[in-house]
Motif scaffolding. Sequence first.
Motif, mmCIF file in Angstrom:
data_model
loop_
_atom_site.group_PDB
_atom_site.id
_atom_site.type_symbol
_atom_site.label_atom_id
_atom_site.label_comp_id
_atom_site.label_asym_id
_atom_site.label_seq_id
_atom_site.Cartn_x
_atom_site.Cartn_y
_atom_site.Cartn_z
ATOM 1 N N SER A 88 34.577 39.501 44.852
ATOM 2 C CA SER A 88 35.194 39.749 43.400
ATOM 3 C C SER A 88 35.789 38.361 42.932
ATOM 4 O O SER A 88 35.557 38.072 41.723
ATOM 5 N N ASP A 89 36.305 37.621 43.631
ATOM 6 C CA ASP A 89 36.920 36.380 43.188
ATOM 7 C C ASP A 89 35.781 35.258 42.956
ATOM 8 O O ASP A 89 35.897 34.613 41.981
ATOM 9 N N ARG A 92 34.481 36.579 39.473
ATOM 10 C CA ARG A 92 35.363 36.209 38.349
ATOM 11 C C ARG A 92 34.846 34.569 38.040
ATOM 12 O O ARG A 92 34.696 34.378 36.586
ATOM 13 N N ARG A 171 37.289 29.436 35.051
ATOM 14 C CA ARG A 171 36.028 30.236 35.226
ATOM 15 C C ARG A 171 35.145 29.196 34.666
ATOM 16 O O ARG A 171 35.142 28.451 33.653
ATOM 17 N N TYR A 417 32.781 25.427 44.302
ATOM 18 C CA TYR A 417 33.499 26.610 44.798
ATOM 19 C C TYR A 417 33.134 26.778 46.262
ATOM 20 O O TYR A 417 31.945 27.077 46.554
ATOM 21 N N ASP A 421 36.955 30.813 49.410
ATOM 22 C CA ASP A 421 37.682 31.148 48.206
ATOM 23 C C ASP A 421 37.038 32.397 47.525
ATOM 24 O O ASP A 421 37.879 32.679 46.700
ATOM 25 N N SER A 424 36.817 38.895 48.344
ATOM 26 C CA SER A 424 37.643 39.710 47.371
ATOM 27 C C SER A 424 38.885 39.771 48.004
ATOM 28 O O SER A 424 39.264 40.048 49.275
ATOM 29 N N PRO A 425 40.059 39.802 47.367
ATOM 30 C CA PRO A 425 41.444 40.105 47.700
ATOM 31 C C PRO A 425 41.778 41.253 48.091
ATOM 32 O O PRO A 425 41.225 42.176 47.562
#
Length: 506
Positions: A88-89, A92, A171, A417, A421, A424-425
């Motif tokens: 998910s990170d 985004r 982003r 990126y 990193d 997903s958190p």
Amino acid sequence: MDIEHLTRLQFAVTTLYHYLFVPLSISLALSAALLQTSAAVLSRRGAAARADVHGRLALLTGKLLMATFAVGVVTGLVQEFQFGLSWSDFARFYGDVFGPTLAVEGMLAFFLEATFLGLWWFGRDRLPGAVHLATIWVVAVGTTISAFVILAANSFMQNPVAYTIDETTGRARLGSFRDLLLNEVNLAAFPHTMAGAVMAGGALLMAVGVWHLLRGGHEPGSEQFGAFRTLSRFGAWLTLAGGAATAASGDLLGKVITQVQPMKMAAAEALYETTTAAPFSVFAYAPPGSERPTFSLEVPGLLSFLAKGSFTAEVSGMADLQAAYTARFGPGDYTPWVPVAFWSFRLMIGVGMLAAAVALVHLWVTRPGRAIAVDTKLASSVLWSVPVLPLLPLAANSFGWIFTETGRQPWLVLGLYRTSDGVSPGLTAAEVVVSLIAFTLVYGALAWVWTLLVTRLVRRGLPDAPPVQRAATGATGTGEAAGARAGSGFGSDADADDDADVALTY
């Protein structure tokens, strides 16, 4: 295994499984369109018998396409869900770039292709011949455009272009969709990917034809025997042509990779030091615990030629590239896992060459004027190898994707990126393991269903009714043409069984 490696493993498993069906769908759509076009041309020339055979082969190929397309759509949806599930990170950061490509690809892959594939199947005894032929070409063109668009999204990860970084949100923002599509990596990777897809579908059709030729169910000289001889040679030509195109496009792609991802090319050769006239290792051995090979069988200057088009060109080594990346991006290990890059690159080439060699041998053995021996020990041994034939190009494609994605590490988007990193958190290892097991079980069931459907379709042999019987006349499905269809199998009980198979795939 930490959470990053677990999520990478999960994505690798689902992606590689999905990609087994993508090249088959692309190639089978093209093959069905070519066979049906051939049937239409032969019909106009008055070669009714050959037109009938080519039309029935097109229908068989289309059935294989529908079973494959259905599984490909289901497994493809999982890829999109995983961006929210495990990455998910990264979603985004990348969503504004990746979103338009997924939207276009989704409309083409599902709505356009599924709609016209349905029109092609259910309209085979209702649409005029030219319109019916056009529907399968729309499917073939749709799969091609879909592949080009989704490869553009992946090419951004290999070579980010057409973007700006929003300083407030951090982003990536898409600047030009056109420039995204015309990324130099995409322009080089697309023909390479399509050529590999042609090999995959061709090998499947060759295997179907060979199985029918050698299993003893058709007498040499019979209509069925001649039809499957035609199919096996058609598949072999596709495999051989795809192999030649893969080699040519791969040479171009290798040079582009050297420009934008020099570390990947260095890892593919296990080249640690910058070298002039760099050799290409056909085989290398490194004992356990050793980073560098202690034995290597090399072709002098070949890596320099593959990378830069000159046998004496200088190729950067991993040590110098690591120092340059550290100075540019900060401390870290920017070297991918060398054994995986080294061997996946060679297995991609070697297995692909083997598939092309098998196709070439088959074309020689089945050349015009030569009888095919059946019910012999040699035929029996070949028959046992038939299930392996389609796996060769699929394996080569898979090794190619392993090299492409692992050779980019530690980056998700090169230079922008990092992979670490993007996870997903809050995601736990237990959640990833459970979802990985669930995906594996579901995918295993889908594989069983696909194999069952394909095996059933192949065992039936040629369908009873050609789909392009009226291509030359443009009949619309009324009057005399409708009566002819009733006598030739359209709308018969045999066709009802086929429709049941289609309903099962949808």
